[in-house]
Design a protein around this motif. Structure first.
Motif, short mmCIF file in Angstrom:
data_model
loop_
_atom_site.label_atom_id
_atom_site.label_comp_id
_atom_site.label_asym_id
_atom_site.label_seq_id
_atom_site.Cartn_x
_atom_site.Cartn_y
_atom_site.Cartn_z
N VAL A 21 24.20 24.64 102.49
CA VAL A 21 24.41 25.34 101.15
C VAL A 21 23.57 24.36 100.10
CG1 VAL A 21 26.15 25.37 99.25
CG2 VAL A 21 26.61 26.12 101.60
N VAL A 28 17.20 28.30 95.37
CA VAL A 28 17.68 29.56 94.24
C VAL A 28 17.44 28.77 93.07
CG1 VAL A 28 19.66 30.52 93.56
CG2 VAL A 28 19.37 30.58 95.83
N TRP A 32 15.06 30.39 90.38
CA TRP A 32 15.74 30.87 88.99
C TRP A 32 15.01 30.23 87.90
CZ3 TRP A 32 20.28 28.64 86.16
CH2 TRP A 32 20.79 29.23 85.29
N MET A 35 11.91 31.69 87.05
CA MET A 35 12.33 33.22 86.51
C MET A 35 12.45 32.87 84.93
SD MET A 35 14.77 35.90 87.92
CE MET A 35 14.15 36.56 88.99
N TYR A 46 21.17 44.39 84.03
CA TYR A 46 21.57 45.17 85.08
C TYR A 46 22.72 46.22 85.02
CZ TYR A 46 19.19 40.90 86.66
OH TYR A 46 18.23 40.03 86.74
N ILE A 75 14.30 32.93 95.05
CA ILE A 75 15.52 33.01 95.08
C ILE A 75 15.98 33.95 96.32
CG2 ILE A 75 17.37 34.25 93.95
CD1 ILE A 75 16.01 33.90 91.44
N ILE A 79 18.82 32.73 99.25
CA ILE A 79 19.83 33.40 99.55
C ILE A 79 19.82 33.91 101.13
CG2 ILE A 79 20.82 35.95 99.38
CD1 ILE A 79 20.13 35.98 96.46
N LEU A 82 21.12 30.76 102.66
CA LEU A 82 22.79 30.78 102.61
C LEU A 82 23.28 31.48 103.33
CD1 LEU A 82 24.78 29.62 100.53
CD2 LEU A 82 24.63 31.88 99.45
N LEU B 11 25.52 32.25 83.73
CA LEU B 11 25.82 30.97 84.45
C LEU B 11 27.19 30.32 83.91
CD1 LEU B 11 24.35 28.63 86.15
CD2 LEU B 11 23.84 27.66 84.09
N ILE B 53 27.64 36.80 97.62
CA ILE B 53 26.50 35.65 97.73
C ILE B 53 27.60 34.30 97.38
CG2 ILE B 53 24.55 34.40 97.06
CD1 ILE B 53 24.35 36.99 99.08
N ILE B 56 30.00 33.08 99.80
CA ILE B 56 29.33 32.35 100.90
C ILE B 56 29.21 30.94 100.62
CG2 ILE B 56 27.63 32.27 102.77
CD1 ILE B 56 27.17 35.24 102.49
N ALA B 57 28.50 30.93 99.37
CA ALA B 57 28.42 29.41 99.04
C ALA B 57 29.54 28.65 98.87
CB ALA B 57 27.53 29.48 97.70
N VAL B 222 22.06 42.98 96.05
CA VAL B 222 21.83 41.47 95.72
C VAL B 222 20.47 41.28 94.98
CG1 VAL B 222 21.72 39.12 96.74
CG2 VAL B 222 22.97 40.66 97.91
N PRO B 224 17.99 39.21 92.65
CA PRO B 224 17.88 37.79 92.63
C PRO B 224 18.16 37.08 91.04
CG PRO B 224 15.81 38.64 93.59
CD PRO B 224 16.73 40.01 93.22
N GLY B 225 17.78 38.05 90.10
CA GLY B 225 18.04 37.44 88.56
C GLY B 225 19.35 37.30 88.35
N LEU B 226 20.36 38.21 88.93
CA LEU B 226 21.85 38.13 88.48
C LEU B 226 22.55 37.14 89.63
CD1 LEU B 226 23.89 39.28 86.90
CD2 LEU B 226 24.40 40.87 88.69
N ALA B 227 22.09 37.40 90.93
CA ALA B 227 22.88 36.64 91.90
C ALA B 227 22.62 34.95 91.96
CB ALA B 227 22.25 36.88 93.26
N ALA B 228 21.45 34.67 91.36
CA ALA B 228 21.08 33.39 91.13
C ALA B 228 22.01 32.54 90.48
CB ALA B 228 19.51 33.05 90.82
N PRO B 229 22.15 32.84 89.08
CA PRO B 229 23.20 32.31 88.09
C PRO B 229 24.50 32.29 88.71
CG PRO B 229 22.09 34.06 87.17
CD PRO B 229 21.21 34.05 88.17
N MET B 231 25.67 32.74 91.85
CA MET B 231 25.91 31.82 92.83
C MET B 231 26.13 30.19 92.36
SD MET B 231 23.25 30.80 95.77
CE MET B 231 23.43 29.02 96.47
N LEU B 232 25.02 29.91 91.59
CA LEU B 232 25.13 28.35 91.14
C LEU B 232 26.25 28.30 90.32
CD1 LEU B 232 21.28 28.20 90.37
CD2 LEU B 232 22.35 27.18 92.28
N LEU B 235 29.55 28.04 92.34
CA LEU B 235 29.62 27.12 93.39
C LEU B 235 29.89 25.59 92.47
CD1 LEU B 235 28.97 26.02 96.04
CD2 LEU B 235 26.82 25.70 95.71
#
Lengths: 123, 277
Positions: A21, A28, A32, A35, A46, A75, A79, A82, B11, B53, B56-57, B222, B224-229, B231-232, B235
């Motif tokens: 992890v 990630v 990020w 990005m 989104y 990213i 994932i 992970l 985030l 995601i 899982i983390a 999934v 990336p631009g949304l899943a990254a903040p 997930m972090l 966590l």
């Protein structure tokens, strides 16, 4: 006793998962940051579902993107790492139960592993 | 909103969701999905993709801390994972088939049930009696109580297995850990001690979510631009939450958290029923 063997297995698994992890989170975070600092203008938001243009599961394009330092690909790599951590956990269970000579639980772990691999490959 | 501001807010919100999830014991997923959908107006599929995601983390990140005490049971975990992973495959498949408002309403119902169940913990009903199926499957163990070790055996294995299949289906459908259903299966149906079921289910959540991840990734849930903040953030929040868990055991504070979750549940059902997704 099998309880102690189980616990030892558990502890090794626990540390392995945490390491996985941590690595995934660092990857990630790197992607990020790239990005966020690169994109200018309004955020995507989104609000509507489009799907992802390049399927994440094709590992080659993700790695190509990582080589070109594309933030989204980095990213996606994180994932993927992970998602692999719990799968490694199950792989470890198969070997752990094999070492304990427990054919029933080698089979049970192998069934779970097959379901996970099927899901990931078949998508 | 610019990219920096949007992603920053996501985030911060995810940290709060992870914190709330850890403090209520319900997990970050049940909090972050409604917040993303209701407040940020993110598409449902992107929200559940990002949440999965983060699930899982959180599960893998907390694993090392949970095993130290010796409560979790590897055999019970991996055995029930057969049910949860199969259920997760079904759930992830259904996510593409079921209309978004129906997913929203289902989510709302799960939130309400979760809120209710976190206040109605089943009474500890320790089983030491012989159960032939549990013996054949080696679904027993012991855990530390003071200096001694307390033994236990699982009961009603088929019922527990069936409920775990449902937990897996909900996890795959909604991108959550579905801890509340797991408690129902392991504590209530199988009569496992509370600490054993909680720690074992934490392990199982990651594996269950990994089973849906393949389908989620392939379908583009999934992003990336949304899943990254998300997930972090989740966590970080859940790691802080699990550390402060011991200090904040205040019943009234807990009531506030659970009320927040119940309100989110009602709002999800209302939004789903009025077709606002």
């Amino acid at each position: 006793m099998s309880w102690q063997a189980d616990k030892k297995m558990d502890i090794v698994i626990g540390h392995m998962l945490r390491t996985g992890v941590t690595i995934a989170a660092v990857v990630v975070l790197t992607g990020w940051m790239l990005m966020v600092t690169r994109v200018t203008g309004p955020a995507p938001g989104y609000h509507h579902f489009h799907g992802v243009p390049a399927p994440v599961l094709k590992i080659a394009p993700v790695l190509d993107g990582v080589r070109q330092l594309q933030s989204a690909s980095i990213i996606q790599l994180g994932i993927l790492l992970l998602v692999l951590t719990p799968i490694f956990r199950v792989v470890f269970c198969v070997f752990g139960f094999a070492a304990q000579r427990d054919p029933l639980y080698v089979t049970v772990s192998a069934v779970v592993l097959t379901i996970l691999v099927y899901s990931l490959v078949r998508g | 909103m610019g990219m920096m501001a949007f992603t920053g807010w996501i985030l911060v919100t995810s940290v709060v969701a992870g914190l709330l999830g850890a403090l209520t014991g319900l997990g970050g997923g049940v909090v972050i999905v409604p917040v993303l959908v209701l407040i940020f107006h993110v598409d449902m599929h992107y929200a559940i993709g990002a949440s999965l995601i983060s699930v899982i983390a959180t599960s893998s990140g907390a694993a090392a801390a949970y095993v130290r005490d010796g409560y979790s049971n590897v055999r019970i975990g991996i055995f029930l994972e057969v049910a949860t992973t199969l259920g997760a495959l079904l759930g992830a498949y259904l996510t593409a088939k079921i209309a978004t408002p129906a997913i929203g309403i289902t989510f709302g119902l799960v939130l309400l049930y979760s809120a209710w169940s976190s206040f109605n913990r089943p009474p500890e009903e320790l089983n030491v009696e012989h159960d032939s199926l549990a013996s054949k499957l080696k679904l027993f163990g012991d855990y530390p109580v003071g200096n001694k070790r307390q033994e236990y055996t699982a009961r009603r294995v088929p019922l527990g297995f069936g409920l775990m299949f449902s937990a897996g289906t909900l996890s795959g459908l909604l991108g959550i850990g579905s801890g509340a259903v797991k408690v129902l299966a392991m504590d209530r149906a199988m009569s496992l001690p509370f600490k054993v079921s909680t720690t074992t289910s934490n392990f199982m959540i990651g594996v269950t979510a990994a089973a849906s991840a393949g389908l989620y990734l392939a379908r583009g849930y999934v992003t990336p631009g949304l899943a990254a903040p998300v997930m972090l953030g989740v966590l970080i929040g859940s790691l802080i939450g699990s550390r402060t868990l011991v200090k904040i055991n205040n019943r009234s504070l807990r009531l506030v958290f659970v009320l927040v979750i119940a309100v989110l549940g009602v709002e999800m059902i209302y939004s789903g029923a009025t077709g606002r997704f």
